[in-house]
Design an enzyme around this catalytic site. Structure first.
Site, mmCIF file in Angstrom:
data_model
loop_
_atom_site.group_PDB
_atom_site.id
_atom_site.type_symbol
_atom_site.label_atom_id
_atom_site.label_comp_id
_atom_site.label_asym_id
_atom_site.label_seq_id
_atom_site.Cartn_x
_atom_site.Cartn_y
_atom_site.Cartn_z
ATOM 1 N N SER A 31 0.816 -1.222 0.000
ATOM 2 C CA SER A 31 0.000 0.000 0.000
ATOM 3 C C SER A 31 0.843 1.262 0.000
ATOM 4 O O SER A 31 0.315 2.365 0.114
ATOM 5 C CB SER A 31 -0.935 -0.002 1.213
ATOM 6 N N ASN A 51 -2.194 -2.499 12.441
ATOM 7 C CA ASN A 51 -3.640 -2.264 12.357
ATOM 8 C C ASN A 51 -4.052 -0.978 13.078
ATOM 9 O O ASN A 51 -4.851 -0.201 12.569
ATOM 10 C CB ASN A 51 -4.411 -3.456 12.934
ATOM 11 N N THR A 101 -38.588 27.595 -10.882
ATOM 12 C CA THR A 101 -38.920 26.241 -10.438
ATOM 13 C C THR A 101 -39.194 25.461 -11.724
ATOM 14 O O THR A 101 -39.697 26.045 -12.695
ATOM 15 C CB THR A 101 -40.168 26.198 -9.521
ATOM 16 N N HIS A 102 -38.822 24.205 -11.751
ATOM 17 C CA HIS A 102 -38.922 23.393 -12.979
ATOM 18 C C HIS A 102 -38.170 24.045 -14.136
ATOM 19 O O HIS A 102 -38.518 23.840 -15.299
ATOM 20 C CB HIS A 102 -40.382 23.141 -13.375
ATOM 21 N N SER A 151 -12.585 26.836 -28.155
ATOM 22 C CA SER A 151 -12.755 25.600 -28.913
ATOM 23 C C SER A 151 -11.650 25.510 -29.951
ATOM 24 O O SER A 151 -11.203 26.527 -30.481
ATOM 25 C CB SER A 151 -14.125 25.609 -29.596
ATOM 26 N N LYS A 202 -16.227 30.303 -29.762
ATOM 27 C CA LYS A 202 -16.633 29.709 -28.485
ATOM 28 C C LYS A 202 -15.864 30.222 -27.269
ATOM 29 O O LYS A 202 -14.669 30.447 -27.317
ATOM 30 C CB LYS A 202 -16.454 28.168 -28.554
ATOM 31 N N ASN A 223 -16.157 28.683 -23.557
ATOM 32 C CA ASN A 223 -16.874 27.618 -22.843
ATOM 33 C C ASN A 223 -16.669 27.677 -21.331
ATOM 34 O O ASN A 223 -15.573 27.960 -20.861
ATOM 35 C CB ASN A 223 -16.393 26.249 -23.349
ATOM 36 N N GLU A 239 -18.211 23.131 -15.766
ATOM 37 C CA GLU A 239 -18.619 21.785 -16.213
ATOM 38 C C GLU A 239 -17.805 20.704 -15.507
ATOM 39 O O GLU A 239 -18.335 19.673 -15.088
ATOM 40 C CB GLU A 239 -18.430 21.653 -17.726
ATOM 41 N N TYR A 254 -9.864 -6.420 12.024
ATOM 42 C CA TYR A 254 -9.181 -5.897 10.831
ATOM 43 C C TYR A 254 -9.184 -6.935 9.714
ATOM 44 O O TYR A 254 -8.995 -8.122 9.936
ATOM 45 C CB TYR A 254 -7.718 -5.514 11.165
ATOM 46 N N GLN A 268 -7.672 -1.759 3.631
ATOM 47 C CA GLN A 268 -6.576 -1.007 3.014
ATOM 48 C C GLN A 268 -7.073 -0.154 1.835
ATOM 49 O O GLN A 268 -6.420 0.804 1.439
ATOM 50 C CB GLN A 268 -5.498 -1.989 2.548
ATOM 51 N N LYS A 304 -8.008 4.347 2.015
ATOM 52 C CA LYS A 304 -7.310 5.628 1.841
ATOM 53 C C LYS A 304 -7.380 6.160 0.413
ATOM 54 O O LYS A 304 -7.587 7.356 0.197
ATOM 55 C CB LYS A 304 -5.864 5.495 2.328
HETATM 56 N N1 ARG Z 1 -1.473 -1.272 4.779
HETATM 57 C C1 ARG Z 1 -2.399 -1.681 5.765
HETATM 58 C C2 ARG Z 1 -3.677 -0.878 5.677
HETATM 59 O O1 ARG Z 1 -3.667 0.193 5.135
HETATM 60 C C3 ARG Z 1 -1.801 -1.532 7.122
HETATM 61 C C4 ARG Z 1 -2.251 -2.576 8.087
HETATM 62 C C5 ARG Z 1 -1.734 -3.872 7.697
HETATM 63 N N2 ARG Z 1 -2.014 -4.881 8.634
HETATM 64 C C6 ARG Z 1 -1.937 -6.145 8.315
HETATM 65 N N3 ARG Z 1 -2.138 -7.022 9.242
HETATM 66 N N4 ARG Z 1 -1.644 -6.549 7.112
HETATM 67 O O2 ARG Z 1 -4.728 -1.301 6.106
#
Ligand code: ARG
Length: 473
Positions: free
Chosen positions: A30, A117, A162-163, A284, A290, A292, A297, A324, A329, A332
């Site tokens: 990750s 974790n 409205t509408h 354009s 144009k 734009n 948009e 967990y 993962q 993010k």
């Molecule tokens: N890269 C993992 C995550 O974002 C970190 C935790 C990993 N833990 C594990 N037991 N593999 O969730």
């Protein structure tokens, strides 16, 4: 297995003899995403190391060494003198591996009483807290740009729709205040989510806490959290804080998309209500004439990805067993994208609005000819004692007759003819039917009358100035 093609230097190397192939390793790694949290990871580690030292879990001297080295690493990553190893599994492994390479066994003491974790959860929450402050500030800037324009145009008359049909005259300031109200709620939605996520999961360990004498309130305080999370299992399993933020981003971005749709319409030849600055428009490649509204948009279009990110997160946690799981993962990448999208779009929107010019002449002219004063005619009759339903019917008859005679508005029928419809119609009706009068007499709380709009602007300015950064310091 070809050893040169594998990754032996992982944190869990002790348990498994065989390592994944490079592509498989890359698949589960990750770092590409979580390297963004390098600063937060190190901040978390410094608080953890200090706590380990204070609690006598590691020697004080080791804790000091760890702290100094972690501070170095943070600086070096920031100034670019330490490159994050793209082959590392995640940011946690990378930082620990640098610490160990530099401090040897002392570096190896850092992971006592925690797990990746809880580490990833604490990094993520720290990152979210900063992102929310940035978004809050951007929302404040957009609000200021809108409220400046609303003040200038508290009396500029335009059709309200409205509408997407012309409905009643309003002021541009009133319309902009409506947008600002939505953004004020977005601001409070982030503030509210922030209050709930402001708990430290550090020390939850893999899922059940630690046998070591760790002090979670101490690390929570050092990291600026309001408190430690209550339950270790919840700490590593919960991602509802991320979902709330993704929802807040998706709602704010959907609000922006609606404002932008208004702007796209207003910028068209058909409306011509707004002149976007040249630097906030594009041309354009084929049609020389144009200009734009691409920025509007694109902001509108990007709402889709924030909705997608919210759905990604909801689907990620749905049916996931406690505690967990690696599925988490995926959290993010989705939320970072929503943060990035919203932050950029807010900046673009503020620039576009602050530089736009409103064509108030066109707006005022668009209030004529569409019988936008019909409700006012009905309400006039109500003030003279007619029940509203009857007043509505009578006004509708008048409008129909005007259309049949090709007249552009109720007043153009003339007082004499108007009086033939009802003895309740008096000399004062004509003055009540101009767009200016329609607007200024809508002075009910929240209405479009200029004095009322100015009151709304003042209230919204107070909300815009309530910065989370100030609240939190
Ligand atoms: N890269 C993992 C995550 O974002 C970190 C935790 C990993 N833990 C594990 N037991 N593999 O969730």
């Amino acid at each position: 297995m070809n050893d040169t093609n594998t990754k032996p230097d992982v944190l869990w190397a002790g348990r498994l003899e065989k390592k994944p192939q490079a592509e498989a390793f890359e698949f589960q790694a990750s770092l590409r995403i979580d390297k963004r949290m390098a600063a937060e990871d190190i901040t978390g580690s410094r608080a953890h190391a200090a706590m380990l030292g204070r609690q006598g879990i590691i020697p004080e001297e080791t804790a000091r060494l760890l702290d100094t080295e972690l501070a170095h690493i943070a600086r070096e990553i920031e100034d670019g003198s330490l490159q994050i190893d793209e082959g590392a599994e995640d940011i946690h492994s990378f930082v620990e591996s640098v610490l160990t390479a530099r401090l040897g066994n002392e570096g190896r003491t850092i992971h006592a009483g925690r797990s990746r974790n809880d580490q990833t959860a604490v990094d993520f929450r720290l990152y979210c807290k900063k992102a929310v402050l940035r978004i809050d500030a951007e929302l404040g800037r957009v609000l200021n740009a809108l409220l400046d324009a609303a003040e200038t145009h508290a009396e500029s008359i335009m059709p309200g729709y409205t509408h997407l049909q012309r409905a009643q005259p309003v002021t541009l300031g009133f319309h902009l205040c409506a947008w600002a109200c939505a953004l004020t709620r977005d601001k409070s939605r982030f503030a509210d989510a922030l209050r709930r996520l402001d708990e430290s999961p550090l020390g939850a360990g893999a899922l059940a806490g630690s046998t070591l004498n760790i002090d979670r309130p101490q690390t929570a305080k050092a990291l600026g959290f309001a408190r430690p999370t209550l339950n270790a299992m919840d700490s590593v399993a919960a991602r509802d804080f991320a979902i709330e933020l993704a929802a807040s981003c998706a709602i704010a971005q959907s609000n922006l998309s609606r404002f932008c749709e208004d702007i796209v319409l207003w910028a068209s030849e058909e409306f011509k209500f707004i002149d976007l600055a040249e630097e906030w428009s594009t041309g354009s490649s084929i049609m020389p004439q144009k200009k734009n509204p691409d920025f509007a948009e694109l902001i509108r279009g990007k709402a889709g990805r924030t909705v997608g990110n919210l759905v990604t997160l909801l689907s990620m946690v749905k049916g996931l067993p406690y505690a967990y799981n690696k599925d988490l993962q995926e959290d993010k990448e989705a939320l970072f994208d929503s943060f990035d999208t919203l932050e950029t779009c807010l900046r673009m929107f503020a620039g576009m609005i602050a530089s736009a010019r409103f064509n108030t002449g066109r707006m005022r002219a668009a209030c004529g000819g569409g019988f936008l004063e019909a409700t006012d005619c009905a309400e006039y009759l109500v003030t003279k004692g007619l029940p509203f339903r009857k007043a509505h019917e009578l006004s509708a008859v008048i409008v129909r007759d005007c259309i049949a005679k090709g007249l552009p508005g109720i007043a153009s029928m003339g007082l004499k003819t108007l009086k033939t419809y009802s003895p309740l119609i008096g000399d004062d009706i004509i003055e009540k039917l101009s767009p200016e009068s329609c607007v200024s007499s809508r002075s009910s709380f929240g209405g479009t009358a200029p004095a009322e709009v100015r009151r709304q602007i003042a209230a919204l300015q107070t909300a815009a100035a309530a910065s989370l950064a100030i609240m939190r310091s």
